[in-house]
Design an enzyme around this catalytic site. Structure first.
Site: not given
Lengths: 365, 365, 365, 365
Positions: C81-83, C110, C132, C134, C160, C169, C233, C255, C257, C260, C291
């Site tokens: 899952p990515m934004a 996500s 995913q 939040y 998550t 970040r 996750k 994970s 993340h 991040r 990976i």
């Protein structure tokens, strides 16, 4: 521009020597066997060891004095036997010996000196001096040479045992390295006149005269002929060290010939612990290879060495300033040693014990 | 400019080959699978091992002679089976075989040679030669090929077992690598004429003919058809080595195909100890992958190998000077081995025992 | 110029995406917390592991098929899952989902998608999809969202748990990163209209709505509201994994993340063994972080994972070629996995067992 | 150009300080002993440690508050005692103390301050302040100084024990570093007027006045003269820590003087575990050396420290923006610590326990 001799900055001093010397000469001094991994490995092994200094000890007075086979020295530093000092400076081995004496260090004269044993002796008549011997195929000549060394006041023989054949020194082979015109090995073994002239400049061929059939018996033979104690230099294993002592050696020097003989051998800092553990209190143990800092000396003594031999840095100092350069290199290291001892809470060399070193995990930082 | 063949300088020799060969050909020889970490890992693993040389052994005479499955060789070096030598030099495999014979090394001829098994045999009729075999889907053709090899005097088969499918060789894929015009695999299996022409230049497609369904039974089948002992090449585990021996293998070669098949596999130096321990005295064990120095050979034999296979350096020598280049690469390595043995205090290969290697902690220096 | 999608070359593909994307967008995708040591550490940990392939197995047929919480997939790959996929390509998450479906991989959508859950579902109606989640401070909105996901055919929730607060970040802070004009989070939680507009582009502020007070009880609450199994996750410890299972989790994903959130955390490859050992056969375990190769997937499964999640490479493929790019990235990895399995002697995922990995000493080569 | 103080970017902040300060001043702050391996080693040791964060803890409220020898502080950060702050900024130690107070950190004033103990105290009258003491050969003067410190509200003495002699700081020797015109040590011990003037600028000679004969008895003497608890700073061994406590120390600070005294000593992160294990609950333990991130603080506390001392970064902040710069450096670190705690699942400092750290094998990733 700062003076690399004060404060002592060996990296800058080597760079200065590189600039000053002919490429072939510099390469002969700097080079090692094959890929020169052991040249670098020796240096890295000392740097990697981590100190565990003690605090709140009264270190108002710190002494670096000790004895080496009974000879008193102001500092546990020896000049490692190295060939052909006159390549670095016209004053040659005499200057190196005088510089060492001025710094309170012991001088080990090489068989492959460019000055005779007697000339070198005359340069530092009162100082502690030893003589390094290569046993050549002509045993009679070797016997004569070590007798001369004894007569000239050298107090021990240092038998180099890691050159049955010469290592694969690629720099010298590529450079077709020969002794500069006018220089010759002062103690070269006898040979036909023509062969002698050829050998005089052919550094690599000279080593071909070394006897590859030495055994521990050679130790006793040398002691008998010279009447001197024999230090065996080039030992990297505990079992070999014990065999040398059983055969009459007075001491052993852990050495891989500065990485010049067999590449990818164990670093001397790593071999030292094993050898010192095997020898225990039976004999003195020395070490060379990559000693560049006072802290390196502290580590060597904490691992069980009684003294260290310093090689290439002496030739850099000799190149820069003759006897004065040698003295300043050795005095600089001696001063660094004294400071490092104080900062470790040690006032004498006997307090440099293994607990001053951290375990291998800490060595990664 | 110095000659990279004398003294042997493999780094310079590879650079010369890179300059001389077409990019695609050089990449085919140099490349590995995926990120080529195992190509580098093989080299690093040998360099990382540290030697513990013995001193004061009489090394006036040092012999590198041994036998490999009963064949006498002057040095424990084999030319690894590699494809398409005529890409490197017009004299091709004949030159490689002749060079190996001149150096006293054993030659392993590849199924993917650009000269026939008989032509290669004729180039070194008296020398020890083995034949590497890929078993293809057409078993009859394979049976015929190994019978020809036996008839041509090859004394063993080397069965490559790590190419059920071709590795992900990114350089070749990006280069769309094909055999240079005029070259073809001399031993290509039969196919329709059009397909044959296509295959002749398509290196990657050729591998698609290999049989991915091999099992240990294949070993016995090959031995029976050829009447020759079978060496299984490509083993990285002790259990696999024992399974091969149980199925009739005469020897195993620890190999990861020079990093060309599966990336990030265990380095062969690291796998060798496990395999040698599992095999014990049951059979001979060989190793390849990253052997570049005489000291690497010492280490391999100290870890339990009876001989090593040398790959890419042979092709660099072939590129530089044909048969003479191959001879000089192998003679150079043999000379380095002999010197390294003397400097380790060993006069014969049987004295290359595990105590010559330091433990893993010392490997960090 | 070669196509980085065929053969798959993720390094080149990332470079292409870097060239194509706005700096801020590229940095948002590439960046990590603090000094980004964990971004690099994840990659290094997989590369460092060494494989011990088996030979002489019949690998004529190799299957990568498996089930993930009962859903059949052709390959054990999931899109992490990515934004904000529409930052990478106008076709956004729909293209990613379609590409994943075409490659036989599972898609995890996500919460922070730039398309609604229903739009994404419509792009790959038959494929295995998970959602995913939040959990935000407004629990009602979360309950509504997961109910919509269930209604849209997502078959599991991925909770998550490593973002109670947003990581430090630095790239995004220095870039004052905001969503490009015209994009907005399709599933943003409710807020006042002005605040909503502000949040719509303020990526960092959006994370401030996440609920920092989650506990294991949240797992059961989500399962109840959605009627779906819950994958947790962000787990890096065995004890945490067991606590999640005890609280009703159906699976855990190891994970950090993608480096991040918290820098210098344990690499996921290193954490995986501990988590898999703790979980045993109680539940499925997945892993992500670094990976990049088929061999990485082999290693993950050998360490106990049932599947892996792939993150950044999917966005690079999406940037390059939309759905087709995603498909080729995932198909490329699936092909590499199949090849690596064959070269390891494995015909099914169940044969990817821990003995395929060498011990830590071998990992240094 | 981004502001290195917001978000805190210590690498950029150091670069800015390097640009702004005279070379000699910058080198004095940045430099270490010999080859500066311990300067780098301290940093590397923290980075190398790997965190094992916990998840699904309610971290809606995270407190960094603690007490240090009974004094309440908002964050477990102390300004390490450092000399001559007015070299970095005209507001000098007063600004540093005020900045620390504003950030809720404890300030440790150095004997070698460029402002008097009373002036510094006046800058942060209510804040927790300690006074660092070098015991000089003139014990009477030392007694007077610590009495003044007690009278000025400093709540503890920090006895530095790792400078019996000054380390071999090559940068300062090469630069012939002296205090900039107009600055002088406000607390210099008495000497003849001429000598005093000379000493006033000769930073290296000042250290020559330190008493090299300290023993653990000095701890009790200081406590008695000042009526204050004594923290011993510069301890790297468990046995030394216990000897200090036995002699009356209230706490110990694990420190290698920022790598400025003895090079290649154990990194403080590595020494901390040993010291903390030896001390147990008997006393507070602090640590300094290379703390640059909130995660470093988490690691230090997980290893057993109660607080950390921050050195060079404070001077970089002071250089950049006076008191405000110091405040922002310390507040930034405090914020990073709070975030790292939340991401580790910890709501208070007591939850920073050793299980948050992975074993040494994981540290290689």
């Amino acid at each position: 521009m700062t003076d690399p001799l004060d404060p002592l900055d060996l990296e800058a001093l080597e760079a200065a020597a590189r600039d000053q010397l002919d490429r072939g000469v510099y390469d002969y001094i700097a080079g090692g066997a094959d890929g020169e991994l052991s040249v670098a490995g020796n240096l890295a092994a000392w740097s990697r060891l981590r100190l565990r200094p003690r605090v709140l000890r009264d270190v108002a007075r710190v002494s670096t004095a000790t004895t080496l086979l009974g000879s008193e020295v102001a500092t546990p530093l020896m000049v490692a036997p190295m060939a052909y000092h006159r390549m670095a400076h016209p004053d040659g081995e005499a200057a190196s010996a005088a510089g060492a004496a001025a710094a309170g260090a012991l001088y080990v004269c090489s068989t492959q000196a460019t000055m005779s044993v007697e000339e070198v002796a005359a340069a530092a008549p009162e100082a502690a001096r030893w003589f390094q011997v290569y046993v050549v195929r002509d045993r009679g000549w070797t016997a004569e040479l070590v007798a001369r060394a004894a007569a000239a006041g050298y107090r021990a023989l240092v038998l180099t045992v890691d050159v049955p054949l010469l290592g694969n020194r690629l720099r010298d082979l590529r450079n077709d390295f020969r002794l500069p015109t006018g220089l010759k090995p002062a103690n070269a073994p006898p040979a036909g006149a023509a062969r002698q002239r050829e050998l005089a400049s052919d550094v690599l061929a000279q080593a071909g005269q070394f006897d590859p059939s030495l055994t521990p018996d050679t130790i006793g033979w040398l002691a008998e002929r010279s009447g001197l104690p024999v230090v065996v230099k080039g030992v990297l294993r505990g079992d070999d060290a014990l065999a040398c002592l059983d055969a009459g050696a007075a001491a052993v020097a852990v050495s891989n010939h500065g990485g010049r003989q067999l590449d990818t051998v164990v670093a001397t800092a790593d071999a030292l612990a094993e050898v010192a553990a095997a020898v225990g209190d039976r004999a003195e143990v020395y070490v060379d290879g990559g000693i560049r800092r006072g802290t390196d000396v502290v580590k060597a003594l904490a691992l069980g060495a009684r003294a260290v031999l310093v090689g290439r840095p002496v030739l850099w100092g000799l190149t820069a300033a003759g006897a004065a350069g040698v003295e300043r290199v050795l005095s600089g290291l001696a001063g660094e040693l004294q400071l490092a001892m104080a900062l470790c809470g040690a006032t004498g060399l006997g307090q440099l014990t293994p607990d001053l070193l951290a375990g291998p995990d800490a060595a990664r930082s």
